[in-house]
Each structure stands twice: as structure tokens, then as C-alpha cells.
Design a protein around this motif. Structure first.
Motif, mmCIF file in Angstrom:
data_model
loop_
_atom_site.group_PDB
_atom_site.id
_atom_site.type_symbol
_atom_site.label_atom_id
_atom_site.label_comp_id
_atom_site.label_asym_id
_atom_site.label_seq_id
_atom_site.Cartn_x
_atom_site.Cartn_y
_atom_site.Cartn_z
ATOM 1 N N GLY A 190 4.930 24.186 103.515
ATOM 2 C CA GLY A 190 5.135 25.407 102.748
ATOM 3 C C GLY A 190 5.299 25.125 101.267
ATOM 4 N N SER A 191 5.058 26.131 100.452
ATOM 5 C CA SER A 191 5.131 25.977 98.998
ATOM 6 C C SER A 191 6.509 26.283 98.430
ATOM 7 N N ILE A 192 7.363 26.974 99.199
ATOM 8 C CA ILE A 192 8.680 27.377 98.707
ATOM 9 C C ILE A 192 9.616 26.177 98.670
ATOM 10 N N GLU A 193 10.283 25.986 97.534
ATOM 11 C CA GLU A 193 11.263 24.915 97.407
ATOM 12 C C GLU A 193 12.593 25.318 98.043
ATOM 13 N N HIS A 251 7.155 36.847 104.571
ATOM 14 C CA HIS A 251 6.654 35.535 104.169
ATOM 15 C C HIS A 251 5.406 35.133 104.945
ATOM 16 N N SER A 269 1.939 29.733 104.662
ATOM 17 C CA SER A 269 1.614 28.895 103.504
ATOM 18 C C SER A 269 2.799 28.779 102.543
ATOM 19 N N GLU A 270 3.731 29.726 102.620
ATOM 20 C CA GLU A 270 4.904 29.708 101.746
ATOM 21 C C GLU A 270 6.073 28.950 102.381
ATOM 22 N N THR A 271 6.284 29.194 103.665
ATOM 23 C CA THR A 271 7.470 28.651 104.325
ATOM 24 C C THR A 271 7.179 27.484 105.258
ATOM 25 N N LYS A 311 13.661 22.441 100.660
ATOM 26 C CA LYS A 311 13.210 21.054 100.563
ATOM 27 C C LYS A 311 14.411 20.126 100.479
#
Length: 335
Positions: free
Chosen positions: A88-91, A101, A104-106, A123
Motif C-alpha cells: 500500500g501507498s499509505i504511510e 480505501h 493500492s492505498e492500504t 509502516k
């Protein structure tokens, strides 16, 4: 990345490839041990239970986390999941909303877990635990991270696929392990092996002598949905740690699999990949089917065209896990 073929055979002697790669595996194990010596950056005021593994993926951590969430919920305990959100892209830290959501985000696993209980993507797992605690978590289920030292763990469950066991007993890249079995099992509060009766017997014969902690046994079973799997031909695809397990589950339900596609774990389901699978299914006169974890990565316009086979972890005896949960909750509630 699909596991190397010589990783897959439980308790077999390492072959020449594994022996050749053993020095690199020793370096990998040494790096893991060094990382684990680092002091934790955060100790929560509520119990932290890690659901981890010694193997590199494909053991059944996500179904185990779901089962624990539901078990705790029946006891009125507000359990929250903290997960890294692989892919996922979310920090983060951020609480996952399965309605808002995207995978791809989570990452796919957090999106699936969020349907069962409060789930936090971070992360930095220490920051994730802080957020969960502030939101009212009474216990934190740490999804993966058995080899991550940042967050203090009050106990850990090591999940292992009973059929595959700990493979050839070697560390990556010589085998499937993140650390040596003896080293990892010393930190286990409980070992949970997942598989059928014959697989459990195989696992106990091969590895039982090394397990000093309590040992629980479970099995992944398809959720009853009323679907008749015997009357349709299928093209099955799966991007999980051990796709063949999913294909075998379908076959066990009587499904006819005209074609199977083992994708990489967490592999993005791109438009071109799905178009190719769809074309193959149409050519064969087959219905597309995949796992719950893969289904959350499907584009919305594909979700109605692909069937999903949900599975749940079942245990005949919860006593060892219930005892572990009781000890954790009592410890943190003590004056």
C-alpha cells in the motif's frame, strides 16, 4: 515472488541448491538476529499479541487474525489490528475504511481485515500501536512483524502451514525461513499449525520435538455460502503465499478447474492481466474465481464477474489460545 521449488518439501534434507546458498542464508539469519537486539521504541499500555511466522509468507496469518478478532469480540473485548499494509501507498498511521480505501492505498490484507474489526495501517508499527491505543483498543493484534523489534510484544503466535512445515529448515535464500526454527520458537508463546489431519500428523512427526510452547491446531475451511461448486467449470487465480492450497480447496469442494494461475503474493491485478484471464475464461467456457484477499484488489467493474471463495480458520480446541488471551488480559489489567 513464487517460492523456490526446493523450499516447499517439509522436513526434507536440504538439496544441493540449498547447501550452495547456505552461507547467504546464514548472513540473512545473522542480520535478523542483529535487528531483534534493538530495543523497542514503544510499549503499549494494553496487551500486544503478534500473529507472525518464521516462514516467509503463506502460513495463514490473516485468517488467524480474523479468527482472533471474532473470538475477542464475542468476549466483549475491543481488539484492534495493527499492520504494515504490504504493497500500500499509505504511510499511516490511519484506520482503514473498507468502503473508502483501495488496496493500492492500504494493501490487500488490511482492507480484508477492516471488514471484521478496527484495523490500522502504519509502516511504523510503533506509531500504529499508539494510534490504536488512543482510539480505545483494549488489545492490539499485531499482524506480522514477528521479526520486528519496534513494538514490545506481550506474546506471539507463530503460525505455520502444517503440510509445508518449516520446509528444509534453512533461511532465505537457501530455504523459506526468516530465522532459524530453534531461534524463532524460543520467542513463541504458542505455535498454531494449520492443516488437515494427515498434514498435522506429518508436522508433529517432523517438528513436534522442537516445540516447547503450547501447540494449537486448526484448519482453514470454506465458509458456507450455499454455492454449488460441482456444476460449473472454473478458471482459478490466486496471488497469495501458497496458491496451490486455494486450488486444492476448490477441488475438494468438487469444482472442475480447467485452468489455474498462481500469481505472485500481493501481485497487482492490472487491467491487462485481468483482460487476459477473462479472455481465457471465455474461451474455455469457465467462471473466474479467486480468494478473498485477491478479491479486494479487483477493480470495481470486475468484482461482479469474479466469484470469491471465503475461508475461515476453525479450531476444535480453543483452550490453549483462550488461556493465552486470558493471561495477556489479566496481566495488563493487574493493579
Amino acid at each position: 515472488m513464487r517460492p523456490l521449488s526446493f523450499w516447499n518439501n517439509a522436513a526434507e534434507k536440504p538439496g544441493w541448491q540449498a547447501r550452495l546458498l547456505a552461507p547467504i542464508g546464514a548472513l540473512y539469519a545473522s542480520a535478523t538476529a542483529k535487528r531483534l537486539k534493538k530495543p523497542a521504541r514503544f510499549t503499549a499500555d494494553v496487551p500486544v499479541l503478534c500473529i507472525g511466522n518464521i516462514n516467509a509468507g503463506g502460513t495463514g496469518k490473516t485468517p488467524t487474525t480474523i479468527a482472533l478478532l471474532q473470538r475477542l469480540q464475542t468476549r466483549g473485548i475491543d481488539a484492534h489490528v495493527v499492520t504494515r499494509g504490504y504493497g500500500g501507498s499509505i504511510e499511516g498511521p490511519i484506520q482503514v475504511d473498507e468502503r473508502e480505501h483501495k488496496a493500492s492505498e492500504t494493501g490487500d490484507e488490511p482492507l480484508l481485515l477492516a471488514a471484521f474489526g478496527p484495523t490500522w495501517v502504519a509502516k511504523d508499527r510503533a506509531e500504529g500501536a499508539k494510534a490504536a491505543q488512543q482510539a480505545g483498543a483494549e488489545i492490539i493484534l499485531m499482524d506480522d512483524g514477528f521479526q520486528n523489534p519496534d513494538l514490545t510484544k506481550d506474546a506471539s503466535i507463530v503460525v505455520v502451514d502444517a503440510r509445508r512445515g518449516f520446509g528444509n529448515g534453512r533461511c532465505i535464500p537457501a530455504g523459506p525461513l526468516r530465522e532459524p526454527v530453534d531461534v524463532g520458537l524460543k520467542r513463541a508463546g504458542l505455535v498454531l499449525s494449520i492443516g488437515g489431519e494427515s498434514a498435522q500428523a506429518q508436522f508433529s512427526n517432523a517438528w513436534g520435538a522442537k516445540i516447547a510452547s503450547p501447540h494449537a491446531k486448526g484448519q482453514l475451511k470454506p465458509l458456507e455460502t450455499g454455492m454449488d461448486w460441482t456444476g460449473t467449470s472454473f478458471l482459478a487465480f490466486a496471488g497469495i503465499g501458497y496458491p496451490e492450497k486455494f486450488f486444492n480447496t476448490l477441488r475438494g469442494l468438487g469444482a472442475t478447474l480447467l485452468q489455474t494461475h498462481a500469481l505472485d503474493d500481493h501481485q497487482p491485478l492490472t487491467t491487462s492481466l485481468l483482460a487476459r484471464l477473462d479472455a481465457d475464461a471465455n474461451r474455455l467456457g469457465a467462471q473466474l474465481v479467486t480468494t478473498e484477499k485477491d478479491a479486494v484488489r479487483l477493480p470495481r467493474d470486475y468484482r461482479y464477474r469474479v466469484l470469491t471463495l471465503p475461508v475461515r480458520l476453525e479450531l476444535q480446541d480453543w483452550s490453549e489460545i483462550d488461556s493465552l488471551l486470558d493471561r495477556l488480559l489479566a496481566k495488563k489489567n493487574a493493579p
